[in-house]
Design a protein around this motif. Structure first.
Motif, PDB file in Angstrom:
ATOM      1  N   GLU A 285       0.994  -1.787  -0.179  1.00 11.47           N
ATOM      2  CA  GLU A 285      -0.283   0.124  -0.140  1.00 11.47           C
ATOM      3  C   GLU A 285       1.054   1.324  -0.261  1.00 11.47           C
ATOM      4  OE1 GLU A 285      -2.578   0.130   3.204  1.00 11.47           O
ATOM      5  OE2 GLU A 285      -3.718  -1.646   2.569  1.00 11.47           O
ATOM      6  N   PRO A 286       0.047   2.112  -0.139  1.00  8.16           N
ATOM      7  CA  PRO A 286       0.701   3.698   0.008  1.00  8.16           C
ATOM      8  C   PRO A 286       1.607   4.063   0.949  1.00  8.16           C
ATOM      9  CG  PRO A 286      -0.936   3.999  -0.963  1.00  8.16           C
ATOM     10  CD  PRO A 286      -0.989   2.616  -0.568  1.00  8.16           C
ATOM     11  N   PRO A 287       2.473   4.173   1.280  1.00  6.24           N
ATOM     12  CA  PRO A 287       2.862   4.762   2.801  1.00  6.24           C
ATOM     13  C   PRO A 287       1.517   6.308   3.313  1.00  6.24           C
ATOM     14  CG  PRO A 287       4.072   5.986   0.954  1.00  6.24           C
ATOM     15  CD  PRO A 287       4.127   5.058   0.614  1.00  6.24           C
ATOM     16  N   ILE A 288       1.703   5.654   4.543  1.00  2.00           N
ATOM     17  CA  ILE A 288       0.637   6.459   4.993  1.00  2.00           C
ATOM     18  C   ILE A 288       0.736   8.254   4.879  1.00  2.00           C
ATOM     19  CG2 ILE A 288       1.579   6.793   7.679  1.00  2.00           C
ATOM     20  CD1 ILE A 288      -2.193   6.987   7.259  1.00  2.00           C
TER      21      ILE A 288
ATOM     22  N   SER B 209      -1.477   9.206   2.006  1.00  2.00           N
ATOM     23  CA  SER B 209      -1.772   8.065   1.235  1.00  2.00           C
ATOM     24  C   SER B 209      -2.266   8.467  -0.085  1.00  2.00           C
ATOM     25  CB  SER B 209      -3.400   7.534   1.845  1.00  2.00           C
ATOM     26  OG  SER B 209      -3.510   7.627   3.304  1.00  2.00           O
ATOM     27  N   GLY B 210      -0.844   8.581  -0.239  1.00  3.42           N
ATOM     28  CA  GLY B 210      -0.853   8.455  -1.751  1.00  3.42           C
ATOM     29  C   GLY B 210      -0.636   9.980  -2.249  1.00  3.42           C
ATOM     30  N   ALA B 211      -1.599  11.057  -1.707  1.00  5.95           N
ATOM     31  CA  ALA B 211      -1.807  12.274  -2.566  1.00  5.95           C
ATOM     32  C   ALA B 211      -1.162  12.885  -1.756  1.00  5.95           C
ATOM     33  CB  ALA B 211      -3.546  12.282  -1.821  1.00  5.95           C
ATOM     34  N   ALA B 212      -0.548  13.811  -3.263  1.00  7.48           N
ATOM     35  CA  ALA B 212       0.139  15.348  -2.737  1.00  7.48           C
ATOM     36  C   ALA B 212      -1.011  16.189  -1.843  1.00  7.48           C
ATOM     37  CB  ALA B 212       1.116  15.572  -3.897  1.00  7.48           C
ATOM     38  N   LEU B 213      -0.479  16.862  -0.173  1.00  8.23           N
ATOM     39  CA  LEU B 213      -0.892  17.699  -0.157  1.00  8.23           C
ATOM     40  C   LEU B 213       0.137  19.190  -0.469  1.00  8.23           C
ATOM     41  CD1 LEU B 213      -2.379  16.117   3.130  1.00  8.23           C
ATOM     42  CD2 LEU B 213      -3.512  17.056   0.697  1.00  8.23           C
ATOM     43  N   SER B 214      -0.629  20.514   0.019  1.00  5.60           N
ATOM     44  CA  SER B 214       0.169  21.279   0.291  1.00  5.60           C
ATOM     45  C   SER B 214      -0.588  21.488   2.143  1.00  5.60           C
ATOM     46  CB  SER B 214      -0.074  22.451  -0.471  1.00  5.60           C
ATOM     47  OG  SER B 214      -0.832  23.749   0.267  1.00  5.60           O
ATOM     48  N   LEU B 215       0.486  21.645   2.849  1.00  6.17           N
ATOM     49  CA  LEU B 215       0.637  21.785   4.043  1.00  6.17           C
ATOM     50  C   LEU B 215       1.058  23.439   4.284  1.00  6.17           C
ATOM     51  CD1 LEU B 215       1.752  18.590   5.760  1.00  6.17           C
ATOM     52  CD2 LEU B 215      -0.851  18.851   5.317  1.00  6.17           C
ATOM     53  N   LYS B 216       0.017  23.702   4.648  1.00  7.88           N
ATOM     54  CA  LYS B 216       0.383  25.617   4.922  1.00  7.88           C
ATOM     55  C   LYS B 216       0.378  26.174   5.978  1.00  7.88           C
ATOM     56  CE  LYS B 216      -0.041  28.047   0.285  1.00  7.88           C
ATOM     57  NZ  LYS B 216       0.573  26.397  -0.222  1.00  7.88           N
ATOM     58  N   SER B 217       0.065  25.501   6.699  1.00  5.42           N
ATOM     59  CA  SER B 217      -0.100  25.593   8.424  1.00  5.42           C
ATOM     60  C   SER B 217      -0.525  24.111   9.109  1.00  5.42           C
ATOM     61  CB  SER B 217      -1.327  26.435   8.516  1.00  5.42           C
ATOM     62  OG  SER B 217      -2.587  26.077   8.733  1.00  5.42           O
TER      63      SER B 217
END
Lengths: 407, 266
Positions: free
Chosen positions: B5-8, B68-76
């Motif tokens: 599975e993709p890594p968490i 979970s395999g989806a790119a996120l932008s963590l702004k805060s």
């Protein structure tokens, strides 16, 4: 340092025994937090016992009624100060804020013919604005509150002189509604009805808590959490009303002060706002990381202090029947800070309850009232009051250290 | 742990520069549910910068973060929390004057609607607090007394319990055992193992290599902003770890160390 020390102790002694010293520390820790009221109440009992012995007139209904009116201003300003002290700040401008607000209110009511309610509302807004601006400066410029509020105090004293008429330097409140407010006493029936309302409200809240505890399967005692508080409130309330009624009845201002204290006791202990103030006072960084808007709450605390300062200033003006340059003198400021600290509000932030304003003001007020009754000289009065304040601060510093050492 | 599975959480080729200084250079890191990964390195190795990136305080100049395999932008930090990532900072989370319940729920209190005076739902919070503490086997004699009476280990435990109130999938612990006594340290390490047993991914930053050896399934070594080694439980000695941290062993030796359990050197 202390953490490394405690780590070391654990290492050297994996199963620590309860030594007498540790028990003493636990007791002192509890005294600094949950039972902070005890030393104050004890001091109050001793002070009252002494003055009652020195002059039996001290405990006469008439003197107690006077005493209670004397402490209203100090109590209200101390209540306001409590909000900034709890978040670990200080406001040295309360006396000047109160005087300027009172001067504006009195000027509007006396010279410009506004009705009293409008004038009072504007005065409170002025107090709020002064507190808010100071809060903004302190929060956003990160300037130390000590100096900002001291500077503001000087500015406000200047403004006060501008506001007062150049000829007499005085706005008289003789014959004005504001000047009469200190002479209103509640009829016995009204006092009893108010007490009944307060007890009923208390019962609603304690029953709500009790039911919630039962619902969540938590231990709860009906006797101790519902019956006992209501009964003790009824007994204390009845005694107080009886004492006041044997003179002229409960003074309106005293009932007002008690109402304010009750309302803000609820706000500070039963709402998120209150918990956040204490959290900021103990660990502002933790509060910020918990998502609390620390800056907003800082400004709010200063604004509240400003409103209470204005309220205290108006009541003081009403009692002395006028506003003069003396209204901004430092006695009120020092007595209010002293009252809060004596009552158990920590100057280091994070500790102290709303009721500190009442108990502290009672201690301060009882001492000055009693000293007058036993014809003590001004010198002695200053010395004793100074000594009590210093002792209270020493106790605060000592208990704060104990409270932070339990690890 | 199922590596098909993709890594968490995946950090992919992240670089961060502060002016001319490269704080992180193309660092990659993956973590799967039910796994404890330790992040070690000397002062200035980039551990804190990496944690700040994952917890949303610092945005990467290059590279991406995938949950979970989806790119996120963590702004805060708020974005990170919403993505199921919670960070526990060393001794910064506890207010001494508040009791355990108030500390656990700080900023997330339960309260009644306006017609009940917006009153705090103390009983509700108390019941939930007992549940959370019992789940992680944290023992506190009285949750109604101010936190200044708690031991260092209990305080750290409360801070960790606080972070899992929202049921996060990834928990970051910054120096969780620093300045703790032996018994208290054991308490916190047990807590980390229970977090793993609950199927959460745990990232631990630690200077204490004994703790790291005991609790971590994998160890990622950072040095001067680069990932220099990644080793699996039991495949390294303490001396080798120290060598990797300080740069006392050569790159070839380090690559060999990382290959021992088939984990590729990056």
């Amino acid at each position: 340092m202390s953490k490394q020390l405690s780590a070391f102790t654990t290492f050297a002694n994996p199963a620590p025994q309860e030594t007498p010293k540790m028990k003493l520390d636990a007791v002192l820790g509890a005294l600094a937090t949950r039972y902070r009221m005890l030393p104050v109440l004890l001091a109050l009992v001793l002070i009252w016992a002494y003055f009652a012995w020195a002059n039996p007139l001290f405990l006469s209904p008439r003197n107690l009624s006077n005493l209670s009116l004397q402490i209203v201003t100090t109590g209200i300003v101390a209540l306001g100060l409590m909000f900034v002290l709890v978040i670990g700040e200080i406001d040295l401008s309360v006396a000047a804020t109160g005087a300027v607000s009172a001067a504006i209110t009195a000027g509007m009511a006396v010279n410009q013919g506004f009705d009293t309610v409008t004038a009072v509302a504007v005065g409170l807004l002025i107090g709020a604005a002064i507190g808010c601006v100071q809060g903004l400066v302190i929060t956003y410029f990160r300037a130390p509150a000590f100096i900002v509020t001291l500077g503001t105090s000087l500015i406000l004293q200047g403004i006060l002189l501008d506001l007062l008429p150049a000829s007499s330097n005085l706005i008289s409140l003789v014959g004005q509604p504001l000047g009469k407010v200190a002479t209103i006493y509640l009829p016995g029936l009204v006092s009893v009805a108010l007490l009944a309302v307060v007890i009923a409200l208390g019962l609603v809240f304690s029953l709500q808590s009790y039911a919630a505890k039962k619902r969540n399967a938590l231990p709860a005692s009906f006797l101790w959490s519902v019956v006992a508080p209501a009964v003790s409130l009824a007994i204390v309330g009845t005694v107080v009303i009886a004492v006041f009624s044997s003179y002229r009845g409960v003074p309106l201002l005293v009932a007002f002060l008690l109402g304010l204290l009750g309302f803000f006791a609820y706000v500070t202990t039963q709402t998120r706002f209150g918990v956040y103030l204490y959290a900021i006072g103990a660990n502002a960084e933790a509060a910020r990381r918990a998502g609390i808007s620390v800056k907003f709450l800082r400004v709010t605390a200063f604004t509240l202090t400003g409103i209470f300062a204005a309220l205290g200033g108006m009541i003081a003006a009403g009692r002395v029947l006028g506003v003069s340059p003396d209204s901004a003198d430092t006695t009120l400021l020092l007595e209010a800070i002293a009252a809060a600290v004596i009552g158990g509000v920590s100057l280091f932030g994070g500790r102290g309850s709303v009721w500190a304003a009442l108990t502290g003001a009672l201690v301060i007020g009882s001492v000055s009232n009693g000293m007058l009754l036993i014809n003590a000289s001004t010198q002695t009065r200053l010395e004793v009051q100074g000594a009590i304040l210093t002792l209270a601060v020493i106790l605060d510093a000592y208990l704060s250290r104990k409270a932070n050492r339990g690890r | 742990m199922n590596k098909n599975e993709p890594p968490i959480l995946e950090v992919r080729n992240v670089s961060i520069r502060f002016g001319g200084v490269a704080a992180l250079t193309r660092v990659s890191l993956s973590i799967w549910p039910g796994e404890v990964v330790a992040l070690v390195g000397d002062n200035g190795a980039g551990k804190s910068t990496l944690v700040k990136t994952i917890s949303g305080i610092q945005s990467p100049d290059e590279g991406e973060i995938l949950v979970s395999g989806a790119a996120l932008s963590l702004k805060s930090p708020h974005d990170a929390n919403a993505a199921g990532i919670q960070t526990v900072y060393q001794d910064l989370a506890i207010c001494d004057n508040l009791d355990t319940v108030q500390n656990l729920f700080l900023g997330r209190e339960y309260y009644h609607p306006w017609y009940k005076g917006r009153r705090l739902d103390r009983a509700g919070m108390e019941a939930r607090a007992k549940e959370v503490l019992a789940n992680l086997d944290v023992k506190i004699r009285d949750i109604n007394v101010p936190a200044n009476s708690l031991s260092g280990g209990q305080r750290q435990s409360v801070a960790i319990c606080r972070s899992i109130l929202t049921d996060p999938r990834v928990v970051l612990l910054d120096e969780p055992t620093a300045a703790l006594g032996v018994a208290q340290r054991k308490q916190v390490l047990n807590l980390i193992e229970r977090l793993r047993a609950q199927g959460r991914a745990v990232i631990v930053i630690s200077h204490d290599l004994g703790d790291v050896q005991q609790v971590a399934d994998r160890v990622v070594v950072l040095r001067l902003g680069n990932k220099v080694a990644e080793v699996s439980r039991g495949s390294y000695t303490r001396e080798e770890l120290v060598g990797a941290i300080t740069g006392m062993i050569s790159n070839e030796e380090m690559a060999a160390l990382s290959r021992r359990e088939g984990v590729s050197h990056v």
